[in-house]
Design an enzyme around this catalytic site. Structure first.
Site, PDB file in Angstrom:
ATOM      1  CG  HIS A  54      -1.952  -1.016   1.248  1.00  0.00           C
ATOM      2  ND1 HIS A  54      -3.099  -0.886   2.005  1.00  0.00           N
ATOM      3  CD2 HIS A  54      -2.077  -2.201   0.602  1.00  0.00           C
ATOM      4  CE1 HIS A  54      -3.874  -1.935   1.826  1.00  0.00           C
ATOM      5  NE2 HIS A  54      -3.271  -2.755   0.984  1.00  0.00           N
ATOM      6  CD  GLU A  56      -2.176   4.111   2.959  1.00  0.00           C
ATOM      7  OE1 GLU A  56      -1.821   3.442   1.954  1.00  0.00           O
ATOM      8  OE2 GLU A  56      -3.331   4.107   3.383  1.00  0.00           O
ATOM      9  CB  CYS A  84      -6.598  -0.473   5.199  1.00  0.00           C
ATOM     10  SG  CYS A  84      -4.880  -1.044   5.148  1.00  0.00           S
ATOM     11  CB  CYS A  87      -2.105   1.715   6.141  1.00  0.00           C
ATOM     12  SG  CYS A  87      -1.731   0.871   4.575  1.00  0.00           S
TER      13      CYS A  87
END
Length: 150
Positions: A54, A56, A84, A87
């Site tokens: 991801h 992040e 999410c 993260c």
């Protein structure tokens, strides 16, 4: 007048658009320290076949490398979509100082919408949370991406 959250979100949106151009879900993230961008990434799950890639997480990894420490307490993560659970957990583990996000994720957001991982006082670290920065622009990019795939 200094650089604003909107200015930094515009940079995160550039990362999201680049991810979109690569066929990734268009989420972009940057890490800022002392007013300077030290990391900038977009999603890379499709390209790397890595479920943890991801934007992040990738930006936090790059920032830690720049800082020379896993502790990012003097850093701000700016991301186009509410993080999410994975993260948000990474942000807590990094002792991140602040998160700024654009679009809320009502189905999976773990900062304010569905869970409050970043602000839960039961955890060993909480962070400053700023939500809704350029939310319409961030949401529109995601909406367009998913409409094209349906």
């Amino acid at each position: 007048m200094g650089v604003t959250d909107d200015d930094f979100m515009a940079l995160a949106l550039e990362q999201a658009r680049a991810a979109d151009a690569r066929g990734e879900v268009p989420v972009g993230a940057i890490v800022v320290r002392d007013g300077e961008v030290i990391a900038a990434r977009g999603n890379e799950r499709e390209a790397t076949h890595d479920p943890t890639a991801h934007a992040e997480v990738l930006a936090l990894r790059d920032a830690a490398e720049v800082v020379g420490s896993w502790r990012l307490d003097d850093c701000t993560l700016v991301v186009t979509l509410e993080p999410c659970p994975m993260c948000a957990g990474a942000m807590v583990q990094a002792r991140l100082g602040k998160v700024v996000y654009g679009a809320a994720d009502l189905r999976g957001g773990a900062v304010l919408s569905l869970f409050n991982i970043g602000g839960d006082p039961r955890l060993h670290h909480t962070l400053e949370i700023v939500d809704g920065v350029m939310a319409q622009d961030c949401a529109a990019l995601l909406t367009e991406f998913f409409e094209q795939r349906r």
